[in-house]
Design an enzyme around this catalytic site. Structure first.
Site, PDB file in Angstrom:
ATOM      1  N   CYS A 121      13.677  10.949   5.658  1.00 38.48           N
ATOM      2  CA  CYS A 121      13.851  10.407   7.073  1.00 38.48           C
ATOM      3  C   CYS A 121      15.180  10.559   7.623  1.00 38.48           C
ATOM      4  O   CYS A 121      15.569  10.746   8.951  1.00 38.48           O
ATOM      5  CB  CYS A 121      13.653   8.984   7.148  1.00 38.48           C
ATOM      6  SG  CYS A 121      14.318   7.807   6.272  1.00 38.48           S
ATOM      7  N   GLU A 138      10.814   1.083   9.765  1.00 34.97           N
ATOM      8  CA  GLU A 138      11.840   2.082   9.459  1.00 34.97           C
ATOM      9  C   GLU A 138      10.891   3.671   9.720  1.00 34.97           C
ATOM     10  O   GLU A 138      10.164   3.939   8.940  1.00 34.97           O
ATOM     11  CB  GLU A 138      12.098   1.960   7.846  1.00 34.97           C
ATOM     12  CG  GLU A 138      13.348   3.066   7.730  1.00 34.97           C
ATOM     13  CD  GLU A 138      13.092   4.303   7.232  1.00 34.97           C
ATOM     14  OE1 GLU A 138      13.155   5.152   8.200  1.00 34.97           O
ATOM     15  OE2 GLU A 138      12.831   4.458   6.037  1.00 34.97           O
ATOM     16  N   LYS A 197       0.835  -1.257   0.173  1.00 37.77           N
ATOM     17  CA  LYS A 197       0.001  -0.104   0.057  1.00 37.77           C
ATOM     18  C   LYS A 197       1.007   1.356   0.106  1.00 37.77           C
ATOM     19  O   LYS A 197       1.476   1.627   1.140  1.00 37.77           O
ATOM     20  CB  LYS A 197      -1.122  -0.022   1.331  1.00 37.77           C
ATOM     21  CG  LYS A 197      -2.066   1.135   0.943  1.00 37.77           C
ATOM     22  CD  LYS A 197      -2.653   1.751   2.392  1.00 37.77           C
ATOM     23  CE  LYS A 197      -1.981   2.570   2.898  1.00 37.77           C
ATOM     24  NZ  LYS A 197      -1.866   3.974   2.282  1.00 37.77           N
TER      25      LYS A 197
END
Length: 478
Positions: free
Chosen positions: A286, A252, A177
């Site tokens: 990130c 993560e 997804k």
């Protein structure tokens, strides 16, 4: 060359592309203008049930597929990604905002990931243990089962490949997804897998209301592994759902990358490197360098040089070749950054560059530099995830390490020093899953990518990423 958003969005279930007929839809926006570009169909409960049934069939067939055939399909997918790279990069820019050079680099890295995992599919080894004559003990590594994977929007090409490639290499099927905000990039990647010959039941791609999709996929006994890239709060919520069926997890999550700059660094080179890396993808990374801790001896020169370079950056539509930074990915992000900047300045931080929205139209925010930011500022404790650099001072090595480890995040850290003894010490002392010293690159296909503490657990990429999709089984024969 056309600049249109020329992709047909859909769900990919059991080898079939499904459109919006009879389904709810949502618009995919262009962050440079805020305008809608296409309607994305959203999966309903029946679609998700069908995807689960398909992935169960796909797992049974794919785990029995030879490593050589798995590798060939991954290699062919990499070839198709490269052949279609300009088109896929254009879609990524139009729905996520990053400049074209970055989007094309993302395609190249995704293809390299596929090449690596194609080879790794043929390197899944077990071992035979020494036993007395007549007894044989073996250790086998086998695919864990169907995977549910959820992707963030910031790297809409690479994140999809990073989830699918190790799962397929290990012999797992997958339901992915991706973010609804960057659906077109994922659709184009899935078309590459399809055209490379991947059986339709092996990889499914769904979009929908995130809470509904995650609850249905993770409640199913078919799903045996969760792989998630995203925020810490959402990651923790998904782990609670995953715990009900004891499924494997790779998480993560967010970061708040400390950057330790010592007064013996190559200052000009360090500034050139860090400014370019800080504002990559408008800071929506990130592993972005975020808290710049600079030793007293060079702090003033560093702050002045950082601000000067930042003010020279050209911000604009990612499709414009002159742009060095594009818009933020959605309407939420500029407002969030503006709040953090306002809070920091109200606590005494000095605004050296930027600090405001980027003009009319689109989701722009100026690349921003704040100096002497106190620990009481929200931005020093919450992941900004945007184009804001936070500068502060330190005196000793010990001071720098304490601040680097202060937060519950532990994804990425950066250090700049020419002292070899200090480099080794920092590599040991800093609590992060990845550390770059005198450079900013942390991601390679053959190197594990992941964090510690609230930044998650488990690794993607490298042999470790494939291992995360395997169970260990001991077999004793007499």
């Amino acid at each position: 060359m056309t600049t249109g958003y020329d992709t047909k969005l859909g769900l990919y279930i059991a080898g079939e592309w499904l459109d919006g007929t009879g389904r709810d839809t949502r618009d995919v926006l262009n962050p440079a203008t805020g305008a809608g570009q296409a309607a994305l169909p959203l999966a309903n409960a029946a679609d998700l049930d069908r995807a689960l049934e398909a992935t169960q069939r796909g797992f049974i067939a794919w785990r029995a597929t030879s490593p050589e055939k798995r590798a060939a399909i991954l290699t062919r997918t990499a070839q198709l990604l490269r052949e279609r790279g300009d088109h896929i990069a254009r879609i990524a820019t139009l729905e996520q905002g990053k400049i074209q050079a970055e989007a094309k680099g993302e395609v190249a890295f995704a293809a390299a990931l596929l090449d690596f995992h194609a080879a790794e599919a043929q390197r899944i080894y077990g071992r035979v243990l020494p036993r007395p004559s007549g007894t044989r003990s073996m250790v086998l590594h086998q695919p864990v089962g169907p995977v549910a994977a959820f992707c963030a929007w910031n790297f809409p090409i690479m994140n999809v490949v990073r989830k699918i490639a190790p799962a397929l290499a290990a012999g797992c099927s997958i339901i992915i997804k991706p973010s609804e905000e960057t659906a077109g990039s994922a659709v184009e990647v899935l078309r590459c897998f399809q055209d490379a010959g991947l059986p339709g039941d092996v990889a499914q791609c769904v979009f929908g209301v995130p809470d509904m999709v995650s609850r249905q996929l993770l409640a199913s006994p078919i799903t045996r592994k969760l792989s998630f890239t995203g925020s810490v709060p959402v990651g923790k919520a998904l782990m609670k759902l995953a715990a009900d069926t004891m499924m494997r997890t790779t998480m993560e999550l967010g970061g708040h990358g400390p950057v330790l700059v010592f007064d013996d660094c190559d200052l000009e080179k360090t500034l050139d490197t860090l400014v370019a890396h800080k504002f990559r993808n408008a800071g929506q990374v990130c592993v972005a360098p975020t808290r710049f801790q600079v030793q007293d001896g060079i702090y003033d020169r560093f702050a002045a040089g950082f601000a000067e370079r930042t003010r020279s950056l050209k911000v604009g539509d990612g499709m414009d070749s002159a742009s060095q930074m594009g818009p933020m990915a959605n309407a939420r992000r500029p407002d969030a950054i503006a709040e953090l900047v306002g809070d920091a300045t109200s606590h005494g931080a000095k605004l050296l560059a930027g600090g405001d929205y980027g003009g009319a139209g689109g989701f722009f925010f100026q690349p921003t530099v704040l100096s002497d930011v106190p620990l009481s500022a929200r931005a020093m404790n919450e992941e900004p995830f945007g184009p804001v650099a936070l500068l502060s001072r330190f005196e000793t090595d010990e001071d720098a390490i304490v601040e680097a480890n202060r937060l519950p995040f532990g994804l990425a850290a950066y250090c700049f020093t020419e002292n070899g003894r200090r480099q080794n010490m920092l590599g040991d002392a800093i609590e992060a899953g990845m550390i770059a010293i005198n450079n900013v690159r942390l991601s390679y296909p053959d190197s594990p990518f992941g964090g510690v503490k609230d930044s998650g657990h488990g690794s993607e990429d490298g042999p470790e990423g494939v291992a995360a999709h395997l169970i260990t089984k001991a077999v004793h024969i007499s």
